[in-house]
Scaffold this motif. Structure first.
Motif, short mmCIF file in Angstrom:
data_model
loop_
_atom_site.label_atom_id
_atom_site.label_comp_id
_atom_site.label_asym_id
_atom_site.label_seq_id
_atom_site.Cartn_x
_atom_site.Cartn_y
_atom_site.Cartn_z
N PRO A 194 58.23 34.00 31.15
CA PRO A 194 57.76 34.93 30.11
C PRO A 194 58.53 36.25 30.11
O PRO A 194 58.98 36.73 31.17
N GLU A 195 58.68 36.81 28.92
CA GLU A 195 59.26 38.14 28.70
C GLU A 195 60.69 38.23 29.20
O GLU A 195 61.07 39.17 29.90
N ASP A 542 53.27 34.87 28.20
CA ASP A 542 52.52 33.62 28.28
C ASP A 542 53.25 32.45 27.62
O ASP A 542 52.62 31.50 27.15
N GLN A 543 54.57 32.53 27.57
CA GLN A 543 55.39 31.43 27.09
C GLN A 543 56.41 31.05 28.16
O GLN A 543 56.79 31.87 28.99
N TYR A 578 59.44 27.13 22.59
CA TYR A 578 58.73 27.64 23.76
C TYR A 578 57.53 26.76 24.05
O TYR A 578 57.09 25.97 23.21
N ARG A 581 51.37 28.81 27.74
CA ARG A 581 50.81 28.66 29.07
C ARG A 581 49.64 27.65 29.09
O ARG A 581 49.52 26.86 30.02
#
Length: 611
Positions: A194-195, A542-543, A578, A581
């Protein structure tokens, strides 16, 4: 005066006023339970308890899965043929999953042949099936392999509880619900967190966290690298009849080395010895037999000349031959209808390599050298046979002296006389050394910055010249003033992640349109590697980003911007490139029940932890 009655008691516990003690009554005899009733009840309770515990474990803790496809090859296998090459004895697997089965017939996409990764022999599987294809009478059918039956995918155990208290980590092999259809379970490797933004270029992965402005290469731990490597060549897997027909050995002994060749069954084994002063090199030259070589041997014809080429992302799992393919090629050449199209033999140059060797030191003097070449740059490990000290160095293309500031050292057990198993790798912009299957720890970082040493990565292309074969001899083993015997020399390659968002002509590639089909063997066309495609994928909170190790045959997050077929014929399109989660099911732990190999008992040597 009347006397007050004292409360009666029973033992030391006072009884209520007015209560009278009852006389004891004889106990009634109790009829014993019938033994079968008691055993049946205990059995039922045990089974019920086991079922409940298994249900709880399966629902919340661990669950078995069967791998359906080969998108994670070589780490995990889907439905496949598990084979021994009749020419060189190499064991390998080929994709045997089909989309349709017709009772009593052979489906057009049935697996009836494939190609050995070592000697490139194309063979037929299962004579009964091959006869049903109805080839022309004059068509040549190559030798059969033993163990021709198809096997289901690897059976694995998945930890479903782990991600309830721990964050997923990069390189985890994860099971998840497919974003386009949450009823289907998929398995891939988690490569993006994530991010951050993930970049794919030149077979490698790079990441840039949202708070930063530059990409850095991702580096896998040694245990993961070891599990993901692919075999290129093994000196114990050279076919004897290929040598007898005049095909050259792939290790060029040059001056000073003595070659000892011995035949064991169909295989030709080699060992190389050297003694005396000076520097002597063995060089690996990648000259796998082309499609015309084996048919020429079987017909007794003159062989075509060997052709040097770059090491590619060849994966035997992808070389499935189907009846439709055989019928098509039979119309072109009945003498050679079993052909694997070039797009399934690896299209991409792989520069991240391993070299492995069994070393016997006859004296405690001199040096053992292991060297790998990438884009003309030389990466070397030097081991002092007197002390066991190992030193790493890098030489830029065209320069004779090592770069300054990079000279990690370590102590190894390769000292004095004796036998050792040594492997050296240049993967993910880091140098790694194993001695007797243990990773050697150096006194300084063994990672390097490609851009700082060699310039922009996009300019990195293979190099060769009359004076220096460069990437056409990408692995070398040498001796300096040493008395050595080398055997079982092996070359491996790293997997190659393809930077693509689309599938073109059934092949996933990142090479520019119009690339020479013979680019691997034509140095004039190597500039195409500087123009390979690059893809970037932003990953939000959350990916995650997941990919298959078998990049040419993996429907992973790279391709989730287009409709994806399902086993039921319908098509689904996920929300984007993607994985959310909440779709994570768990982490794959181990292969627990491998299929048998020629016997009823499973091949327990194939049981392994998933890295």
């Amino acid at each position: 005066m009347a006397k007050k009655n004292k409360p009666k008691s029973s033992g030391s516990i006072p009884l209520p006023v007015g209560r009278k003690d009852e006389p004891a009554k004889p106990a009634k005899p109790v009829a014993p339970l019938h033994p079968s009733h008691s055993a049946a009840r205990e059995t039922f309770e045990a089974l019920a308890t086991a079922f409940i515990l298994a249900f709880i474990a399966r629902t919340f803790i661990v669950e078995p899965f069967v791998i359906p496809t080969g998108s994670m090859s070589p780490a995990l296998m889907g439905v496949h043929k598990d084979l021994d090459c009749p020419q060189c004895g190499e064991r390998y697997r080929v994709n045997a999953s089909v989309t349709a089965q017709i009772r009593g017939q052979v489906a057009d996409d049935e697996c009836i042949g494939g190609m050995c990764p070592m000697c490139r022999y194309t063979m037929a599987y299962d004579d009964a099936i091959t006869r049903k294809v109805r080839l022309p009478r004059e068509a040549h059918v190559p030798d059969m392999s033993r163990n021709e039956r198809s096997y289901s995918g690897d059976r694995i155990i998945v930890n479903k509880f782990l991600y309830s208290f721990a964050e997923p980590e990069r390189w985890d092999v994860v099971v998840f619900k497919y974003p386009g259809n949450a009823t289907d379970n998929y398995i891939k490797r988690l490569v993006g967190l994530p991010e951050e933004t993930l970049k794919i270029f030149g077979g490698d992965l790079f990441v840039m966290p949202d708070a930063e402005e530059e990409f850095t290469i991702t580096r896998r731990p040694p245990r993961t690298l070891y599990a993901m490597r692919e075999a290129v060549h093994d000196t114990d897997r050279d076919p004897a009849n290929l040598r007898e027909a005049g095909w050259p050995l792939r290790w060029d002994s040059g001056d000073g080395w003595k070659v000892d060749e011995s035949t064991v069954g169909n295989r030709l084994k080699q060992s190389y010895s050297v003694s005396g002063e000076g520097e002597h090199w063995l060089s690996y030259v990648h000259t796998p037999p082309t499609d015309a070589v084996w048919p020429s041997i079987e017909r007794g014809e003159t062989l075509p000349p060997p052709q040097r080429e770059l090491i590619s992302d060849f994966n035997p799992y992808n070389t499935r031959i189907t009846p439709n393919m055989v019928r098509y090629y039979a119309t072109k050449d009945p003498d050679n209808p079993f052909v694997v199209p070039s797009e399934y033999q690896g299209l991409h140059w792989v520069g991240d390599l391993y070299v492995e060797v069994d070393v016997e030191a006859k004296s405690d003097a001199g040096d053992l050298l292991l060297e790998l070449v990438e884009a003309g740059n030389k990466f070397r490990a030097t081991i002092d046979l007197a002390t066991g000290k190992a030193t790493l160095s890098i030489r830029k293309h065209g320069e004779a002296t090592p770069v300054t500031g990079f000279a990690p050292t370590a102590n190894t057990s390769v000292s004095g006389t004796g036998k050792h198993h040594v492997m050296f790798a240049n993967v993910d912009d880091q140098l790694l050394l194993w001695v007797d299957d243990k990773v050697v720890k150096f006194d300084a970082p063994t990672e390097y910055s490609w851009d700082a040493l060699f310039g922009p990565r996009h300019d990195a292309t293979p190099q060769t010249s009359d004076e220096d074969p460069g990437d056409l001899a990408p692995a070398r083993v040498g001796a300096v003033n040493a008395d050595l015997v080398l055997s079982r020399l092996r070359v491996y390659r790293d997997i190659y992640y393809i930077a693509a968002r689309d599938v073109v002509n059934s092949a996933v590639t990142d090479l520019p349109p119009g690339t020479d089909p013979d680019v691997l063997s034509n140095p004039a066309a190597w500039r195409a590697f500087a123009n390979r495609n690059e893809e970037r994928f932003p990953i939000a909170a959350d990916q995650f980003f997941v990919m298959g190790d078998n990049s040419p045959q993996s429907s992973d997050a790279r391709l989730w911007n287009q409709l994806q077929p399902t086993n039921h014929g319908n098509a689904h399109k996920p929300g984007g490139n993607y994985l959310e989660r909440q779709l994570l099911v768990g982490r794959a732990i181990s292969v627990v029940w491998p299929h048998p190999w020629d016997y009823v008992i499973p091949s327990f040597t194939d049981m392994r932890r998933i890295e």
